[in-house]
Design an enzyme around this catalytic site. Sequence first.
Site, PDB file in Angstrom:
ATOM      1  N   ARG A 181      12.135  -7.079   3.321  1.00  0.00           N
ATOM      2  CA  ARG A 181      12.414  -5.689   3.306  1.00  0.00           C
ATOM      3  C   ARG A 181      13.465  -5.065   4.109  1.00  0.00           C
ATOM      4  O   ARG A 181      13.952  -4.024   3.947  1.00  0.00           O
ATOM      5  CB  ARG A 181      10.723  -4.946   3.651  1.00  0.00           C
ATOM      6  CG  ARG A 181      10.426  -3.516   3.261  1.00  0.00           C
ATOM      7  CD  ARG A 181       8.972  -3.400   3.374  1.00  0.00           C
ATOM      8  NE  ARG A 181       8.386  -3.485   4.790  1.00  0.00           N
ATOM      9  CZ  ARG A 181       7.521  -2.937   5.136  1.00  0.00           C
ATOM     10  NH1 ARG A 181       6.673  -2.575   4.211  1.00  0.00           N
ATOM     11  NH2 ARG A 181       6.938  -3.123   6.365  1.00  0.00           N
TER      12      ARG A 181
ATOM     13  N   LYS B  89       0.679  -1.264  -0.002  1.00  0.00           N
ATOM     14  CA  LYS B  89       0.114  -0.145   0.015  1.00  0.00           C
ATOM     15  C   LYS B  89       0.804   1.343  -0.220  1.00  0.00           C
ATOM     16  O   LYS B  89       0.391   2.371  -0.678  1.00  0.00           O
ATOM     17  CB  LYS B  89      -1.202   0.156   1.185  1.00  0.00           C
ATOM     18  CG  LYS B  89      -0.487  -0.178   2.704  1.00  0.00           C
ATOM     19  CD  LYS B  89      -1.849  -0.272   3.531  1.00  0.00           C
ATOM     20  CE  LYS B  89      -1.133  -0.437   4.966  1.00  0.00           C
ATOM     21  NZ  LYS B  89       0.223  -0.980   5.294  1.00  0.00           N
TER      22      LYS B  89
ATOM     23  N   ARG C 239      13.203  -3.468   7.221  1.00  0.00           N
ATOM     24  CA  ARG C 239      13.169  -2.337   8.094  1.00  0.00           C
ATOM     25  C   ARG C 239      13.255  -2.902   9.434  1.00  0.00           C
ATOM     26  O   ARG C 239      13.138  -4.159   9.828  1.00  0.00           O
ATOM     27  CB  ARG C 239      11.702  -1.663   8.055  1.00  0.00           C
ATOM     28  CG  ARG C 239      11.200  -0.415   8.007  1.00  0.00           C
ATOM     29  CD  ARG C 239      10.063  -0.012   7.584  1.00  0.00           C
ATOM     30  NE  ARG C 239       8.897  -0.468   8.395  1.00  0.00           N
ATOM     31  CZ  ARG C 239       7.702  -0.389   8.276  1.00  0.00           C
ATOM     32  NH1 ARG C 239       7.089   0.161   7.038  1.00  0.00           N
ATOM     33  NH2 ARG C 239       6.531  -0.809   9.110  1.00  0.00           N
TER      34      ARG C 239
ATOM     35  N   ARG D 140       2.201  -8.159  14.026  1.00  0.00           N
ATOM     36  CA  ARG D 140       1.579  -7.273  12.982  1.00  0.00           C
ATOM     37  C   ARG D 140       0.324  -7.729  12.321  1.00  0.00           C
ATOM     38  O   ARG D 140      -0.677  -7.168  11.965  1.00  0.00           O
ATOM     39  CB  ARG D 140       2.601  -6.438  12.045  1.00  0.00           C
ATOM     40  CG  ARG D 140       3.182  -5.302  12.873  1.00  0.00           C
ATOM     41  CD  ARG D 140       4.584  -4.471  12.296  1.00  0.00           C
ATOM     42  NE  ARG D 140       4.538  -4.603  10.983  1.00  0.00           N
ATOM     43  CZ  ARG D 140       5.373  -4.694  10.252  1.00  0.00           C
ATOM     44  NH1 ARG D 140       6.578  -4.931  10.983  1.00  0.00           N
ATOM     45  NH2 ARG D 140       5.975  -4.388   9.031  1.00  0.00           N
TER      46      ARG D 140
ATOM     47  N   ARG E 229      -6.833   2.774  11.397  1.00  0.00           N
ATOM     48  CA  ARG E 229      -6.519   1.490  11.409  1.00  0.00           C
ATOM     49  C   ARG E 229      -7.275   0.805  12.792  1.00  0.00           C
ATOM     50  O   ARG E 229      -7.250  -0.546  12.739  1.00  0.00           O
ATOM     51  CB  ARG E 229      -4.922   1.315  11.609  1.00  0.00           C
ATOM     52  CG  ARG E 229      -3.997   0.627  10.888  1.00  0.00           C
ATOM     53  CD  ARG E 229      -2.738   0.708  11.479  1.00  0.00           C
ATOM     54  NE  ARG E 229      -1.559  -0.010  10.840  1.00  0.00           N
ATOM     55  CZ  ARG E 229      -0.688   0.477  10.169  1.00  0.00           C
ATOM     56  NH1 ARG E 229      -0.842   1.805   9.690  1.00  0.00           N
ATOM     57  NH2 ARG E 229       0.442  -0.234   9.781  1.00  0.00           N
TER      58      ARG E 229
END
Length: 194
Positions: free
Chosen positions: A136, A13, A138, A149, A88
């Site tokens: 990724r 997103k 991070r 998550r 959220r």
Amino acid sequence: MQLIFMGPPGAGKGTQAQLLAALWKIPHISTGDILRACVVAKTDLGQKAQSYMDRGELVPDELLMDIVQERMNQPDAKSGWILDGFPRTVPQAAFFDRLLCDVDGAGGSNSGKDCDLRAVNLDVPDNVLVTRLLSRGRQDDNEQTIRRRLQVYREQTEPLIEFYRNREQLVAVDGDREMQEVTAELQKALSGDS
Ligand code: AMP
């Protein structure tokens, strides 16, 4: 153009929101980016938020509401925006409806329900998400945090899909495809709505 980007972590997103915002020349507002900048700058907010982010938990609603209110009142947000990662939770969505009334200054005649808000959901299976997130790199992308998550997303954020679907504001797109295909599909699904 008033767009909310939803979808689990790793659905793409952020990437799609950034691309479309550049194309349509409207701000891309990512609450995750804002929070990470606060953490780096060691602001009060950043210090409060960091432990939640590191654990893969959501930062408390009150903190998000202040951030979003301040950002939405900036001059560049007058003619449209893409919100990435907010709302959220159900309370955040309710707050956001009230905020849209204020920002529009229409004295309550315009709310999130009435305006041309669209909520985009990018759908991607869990196994693809985990692989993407692990690659990724991070700070909050370790396996334990990723699992948390995803769980938090299913519990607290997924109910918003129904919330926006019931209001006929949902645009659901299959996010398990090449990036360019997803962008093209989003452009097609959202064209004519600006
Ligand atoms: P993101 O970059 O959108 O994946 O967000 C990274 C982290 O920031 C999340 O795991 C949460 O801890 C926090 N965060 C971002 N947006 C929100 C939000 N709307 N509500 C609560 N926490 C958030």
